[in-house]
Motif scaffolding. Structure first.
Motif, PDB file in Angstrom:
ATOM      1  N   ALA A 124      -6.252  -1.049  -6.119  1.00  0.00           N
ATOM      2  CA  ALA A 124      -7.314  -0.239  -5.521  1.00  0.00           C
ATOM      3  C   ALA A 124      -7.356   1.184  -6.062  1.00  0.00           C
ATOM      4  O   ALA A 124      -8.349   1.894  -5.867  1.00  0.00           O
ATOM      5  CB  ALA A 124      -7.128  -0.207  -4.000  1.00  0.00           C
TER       6      ALA A 124
ATOM      7  N   LYS B  19      -9.524  -8.708  -6.621  1.00  0.00           N
ATOM      8  CA  LYS B  19     -10.353  -7.509  -6.611  1.00  0.00           C
ATOM      9  C   LYS B  19      -9.743  -6.427  -7.498  1.00  0.00           C
ATOM     10  O   LYS B  19      -8.545  -6.150  -7.420  1.00  0.00           O
ATOM     11  CB  LYS B  19     -10.492  -6.999  -5.179  1.00  0.00           C
ATOM     12  CG  LYS B  19     -11.503  -5.858  -5.024  1.00  0.00           C
ATOM     13  CD  LYS B  19     -11.668  -5.486  -3.561  1.00  0.00           C
ATOM     14  CE  LYS B  19     -12.699  -4.375  -3.397  1.00  0.00           C
ATOM     15  NZ  LYS B  19     -12.860  -4.011  -1.948  1.00  0.00           N
ATOM     16  N   ASN B  20     -10.592  -5.836  -8.344  1.00  0.00           N
ATOM     17  CA  ASN B  20     -10.164  -4.799  -9.297  1.00  0.00           C
ATOM     18  C   ASN B  20      -9.169  -5.322 -10.321  1.00  0.00           C
ATOM     19  O   ASN B  20      -8.302  -4.581 -10.802  1.00  0.00           O
ATOM     20  CB  ASN B  20      -9.574  -3.582  -8.573  1.00  0.00           C
ATOM     21  CG  ASN B  20     -10.583  -2.873  -7.701  1.00  0.00           C
ATOM     22  OD1 ASN B  20     -11.728  -2.669  -8.107  1.00  0.00           O
ATOM     23  ND2 ASN B  20     -10.196  -2.519  -6.491  1.00  0.00           N
TER      24      ASN B  20
ATOM     25  N   GLU C 251      -3.224  -6.545  -4.605  1.00  0.00           N
ATOM     26  CA  GLU C 251      -4.489  -5.821  -4.538  1.00  0.00           C
ATOM     27  C   GLU C 251      -4.381  -4.381  -4.031  1.00  0.00           C
ATOM     28  O   GLU C 251      -5.156  -3.525  -4.479  1.00  0.00           O
ATOM     29  CB  GLU C 251      -5.496  -6.607  -3.702  1.00  0.00           C
ATOM     30  CG  GLU C 251      -6.079  -7.803  -4.439  1.00  0.00           C
ATOM     31  CD  GLU C 251      -7.145  -8.545  -3.659  1.00  0.00           C
ATOM     32  OE1 GLU C 251      -7.939  -9.256  -4.281  1.00  0.00           O
ATOM     33  OE2 GLU C 251      -7.181  -8.402  -2.405  1.00  0.00           O
ATOM     34  N   PRO C 252      -3.430  -4.052  -3.131  1.00  0.00           N
ATOM     35  CA  PRO C 252      -3.306  -2.639  -2.744  1.00  0.00           C
ATOM     36  C   PRO C 252      -3.004  -1.724  -3.927  1.00  0.00           C
ATOM     37  O   PRO C 252      -3.433  -0.565  -3.945  1.00  0.00           O
ATOM     38  CB  PRO C 252      -2.149  -2.650  -1.738  1.00  0.00           C
ATOM     39  CG  PRO C 252      -2.215  -4.009  -1.124  1.00  0.00           C
ATOM     40  CD  PRO C 252      -2.580  -4.915  -2.266  1.00  0.00           C
TER      41      PRO C 252
ATOM     42  N   LYS D 207      -7.934   4.058  -8.622  1.00  0.00           N
ATOM     43  CA  LYS D 207      -8.755   4.272  -9.813  1.00  0.00           C
ATOM     44  C   LYS D 207      -7.931   4.868 -10.948  1.00  0.00           C
ATOM     45  O   LYS D 207      -7.130   5.789 -10.734  1.00  0.00           O
ATOM     46  CB  LYS D 207      -9.931   5.201  -9.493  1.00  0.00           C
ATOM     47  CG  LYS D 207     -10.920   5.384 -10.630  1.00  0.00           C
ATOM     48  CD  LYS D 207     -12.078   6.272 -10.209  1.00  0.00           C
ATOM     49  CE  LYS D 207     -13.077   6.443 -11.349  1.00  0.00           C
ATOM     50  NZ  LYS D 207     -14.220   7.321 -10.944  1.00  0.00           N
TER      51      LYS D 207
ATOM     52  N   ALA E 239       0.833  -1.209   0.000  1.00  0.00           N
ATOM     53  CA  ALA E 239       0.000   0.000   0.000  1.00  0.00           C
ATOM     54  C   ALA E 239       0.864   1.254   0.000  1.00  0.00           C
ATOM     55  O   ALA E 239       0.546   2.250  -0.668  1.00  0.00           O
ATOM     56  CB  ALA E 239      -0.935   0.000   1.206  1.00  0.00           C
TER      57      ALA E 239
END
Length: 271
Positions: free
Chosen positions: A136, A178-179, A132-133, A138, A105
């Motif tokens: 996230a 995710k994403n 995944e971080p 956009k 992150a």
């Protein structure tokens, strides 16, 4: 930047060329060493000479980290120069990060917020909580190592595990994260014969393809098996372009090499 905007640039410029800004002070023209910031001076000259021929730039962060604070400052000035003067160009932080979630992150924040890159390369070995971080954010893109162009790729990536090559399992698993729509993938040009199988797994994703030029990859073969309806390829060339000359004409020489690749790409796009 969205993938649609990237695709529009590819069509506008008839190019899907990415230029790697891997600056080695032992290879740049000697006269630049007199500059206050020779790394940035070199990058600026290359960008000014080639921006109309490419759709992306990819600084490999190792070539900046090696020079400490001065290197990081040069990287910051380079990405700022691109974002201000050529915001339509896709930027890639070739950092190959990949660590536990809270660390990832922070890496993501550094490259996406502080440096304002459009994308960053990551290594997936630690699994989804390390990737995944990055996903996230956009309109930012995470470019995951899938099948690389180095000789050591065969140590693990192509090994058969439970009846299937490991790189294929990595690709399939990444689609469940995710994403995952924000994923792109690194696939080496020297593995052109693998592109058909890769496209069966990730038909729509953009592929960042190093290995054209100095590493011996074949552009036509990569496009034959790797291109999709939206092109879906970013072909990277670093040494073959930026070190075309070590003389005062280095930027012009770089533009000449970039033009050669761009013209090949235009022919492929129009065929």
């Amino acid at each position: 930047m969205t993938t649609q905007q990237l695709t529009e640039q590819i069509k506008k410029k008839n190019s899907f060329l990415c230029i790697g800004l891997d600056v080695d002070l032992n290879k740049i023209p000697i006269h630049l060493l007199k500059e206050e910031d020779p790394i940035f001076a070199f990058n600026k000259a290359i960008i000014d000479a080639t921006h109309h021929l490419c759709v992306a730039y990819k600084p490999n962060t190792a070539f900046y980290e090696a020079y400490g604070l001065k290197g990081w400052k040069a990287l910051e000035k380079t990405i700022m120069y691109l974002n201000v003067n050529h915001p339509e160009i896709f930027t890639i932080a070739d950092a190959k990060r990949g660590d536990i979630g809270n660390t990832s992150a922070m890496y993501a924040k550094a490259f996406f917020e502080d440096f304002a890159f459009d994308s960053v390369t990551v290594a997936p070995y630690m699994g989804k909580d390390s990737v995944e971080p990055f996903l996230a954010f956009k309109n930012k893109h995470t470019i995951m190592l899938a099948l690389t162009s180095n000789a050591g790729a065969f140590d693990f990536q192509t090994k058969i595990v439970d009846g299937k090559e490991l790189y294929k399992q990595v690709l399939e698993t990444s689609k469940t994260w995710k994403n995952a729509k924000n994923l792109m993938y690194v696939v080496g040009a020297t593995k052109a014969e693998y592109f058909a199988d890769i496209r069966k797994i990730i038909p729509e994703a953009f592929l960042l393809v190093p290995g054209i030029g100095a590493q011996g990859g074949n552009l036509q073969e990569v496009c034959k098996y790797g291109m999709n309806d939206a092109v879906g390829l970013l072909i990277n060339s670093s040494r073959g372009i930026i070190y075309a000359s070590q003389n005062d004409n280095f930027a012009t020489a770089a533009a000449g090499k970039a033009k050669e690749l761009q013209e090949q790409m235009e022919t492929i796009l129009n065929s």
